[in-house]
Design a protein around this motif. Structure first.
Motif, mmCIF file in Angstrom:
data_model
loop_
_atom_site.group_PDB
_atom_site.id
_atom_site.type_symbol
_atom_site.label_atom_id
_atom_site.label_comp_id
_atom_site.label_asym_id
_atom_site.label_seq_id
_atom_site.Cartn_x
_atom_site.Cartn_y
_atom_site.Cartn_z
ATOM 1 N N UNK A 1 0.029 10.270 -4.965
ATOM 2 C CA UNK A 1 -0.371 8.935 -5.383
ATOM 3 C C UNK A 1 -0.802 8.108 -4.183
ATOM 4 N N UNK A 2 -1.872 7.363 -4.392
ATOM 5 C CA UNK A 2 -2.317 6.333 -3.449
ATOM 6 C C UNK A 2 -2.498 5.072 -4.259
ATOM 7 N N UNK A 3 -2.071 3.957 -3.715
ATOM 8 C CA UNK A 3 -2.216 2.726 -4.475
ATOM 9 C C UNK A 3 -2.090 1.500 -3.609
ATOM 10 N N UNK A 4 -2.522 0.398 -4.181
ATOM 11 C CA UNK A 4 -2.382 -0.891 -3.516
ATOM 12 C C UNK A 4 -2.123 -1.953 -4.571
ATOM 13 N N UNK B 1 0.859 -1.190 0.000
ATOM 14 C CA UNK B 1 0.000 0.000 0.000
ATOM 15 C C UNK B 1 0.891 1.234 0.000
ATOM 16 N N UNK B 2 0.564 2.200 -0.845
ATOM 17 C CA UNK B 2 1.249 3.492 -0.880
ATOM 18 C C UNK B 2 0.231 4.568 -0.573
ATOM 19 N N UNK B 3 0.638 5.578 0.205
ATOM 20 C CA UNK B 3 -0.286 6.651 0.570
ATOM 21 C C UNK B 3 0.433 7.997 0.533
ATOM 22 N N UNK B 4 -0.135 8.948 -0.190
ATOM 23 C CA UNK B 4 0.368 10.331 -0.257
ATOM 24 C C UNK B 4 1.798 10.432 -0.786
ATOM 25 N N UNK B 5 2.138 9.604 -1.770
ATOM 26 C CA UNK B 5 3.476 9.593 -2.363
ATOM 27 C C UNK B 5 3.539 10.633 -3.481
ATOM 28 N N UNK B 6 4.641 11.365 -3.585
ATOM 29 C CA UNK B 6 4.847 12.332 -4.675
ATOM 30 C C UNK B 6 4.988 11.542 -5.974
#
Length: 194
Positions: free
Chosen positions: A93-96, A57-62
């Motif tokens: 970016x937000x992702x999973x 999970x990625x949260x609030x990535x440039x």
């Protein structure tokens, strides 16, 4: 500091567990900072069968810095804060991703399967004149004067094929929706947007 696929993860921590009875290595509660955002993950590797499973999970990535694979100034070497203007250009970016497969294969088409979703908000995606012109030409669109600000995509992965089940690109003056496919070995994209 850890580098994965040329992308830096800093301040990383995890709990590791080794099960000798079945040769499984588990890395639970992986947490780190990546390009101003947070990465959370869990990985399990079966060393006997040479298989892995991972959930990331990625949260609030440039987004721009992640895509470019830039070094993380201020996060790694204390050079001060990242360039805020550039961080905001491509959005946050937000992702999973949930993926499983085999590791250590030399086959040019490794076995892997997974699903995921990625969204970018508040960006200026495809804002330069050349990329906007190419987008307009490829979609037979009238010229627009706005940059694409938001992206949302769901996908699944099967071997070297990433199927974009849905793509949604938005700006103040338009919305493009569609689907497509990415060949992961050649990084070629085939998509249809309306």
């Amino acid at each position: 500091r850890v580098v994965v696929l040329g992308r830096e993860i800093v301040d990383i921590s995890s709990r590791l567990a080794w099960d000798e009875s079945d040769d499984r290595l588990r890395s639970e509660e992986i947490v780190g900072r990546v390009y101003g955002g947070v990465l959370r993950a869990g990985v399990e590797a079966d060393l006997r069968e040479r298989r892995f499973e991972a959930e990331i999970h990625l949260d609030e990535v440039a987004a721009g810095r992640l895509i470019a694979g830039e070094p993380s100034p201020g996060e790694v070497d204390g050079d001060g804060p990242p360039d805020a203007r550039r961080d905001g250009d491509a959005g946050r970016l937000r992702g999973r991703l949930a993926i499983e497969g085999r590791f250590g294969e030399t086959d040019s088409n490794p076995w892997r399967i997974g699903r995921g979703r990625v969204s970018i908000e508040g960006g200026r995606i495809a804002r330069d004149p050349l990329s906007m012109s190419l987008l307009q030409l490829s979609q037979l669109m009238l010229p627009i004067n706005d940059a694409i600000a938001d992206l949302d995509a769901t996908f699944h992965i099967e071997n070297d094929r990433l199927a974009l089940e849905s793509i949604d690109l938005r700006c103040d003056t338009m919305t493009l929706q569609g689907n497509g496919e990415v060949n992961l070995s050649t990084l070629t994209i085939d998509s249809m947007l309306e």
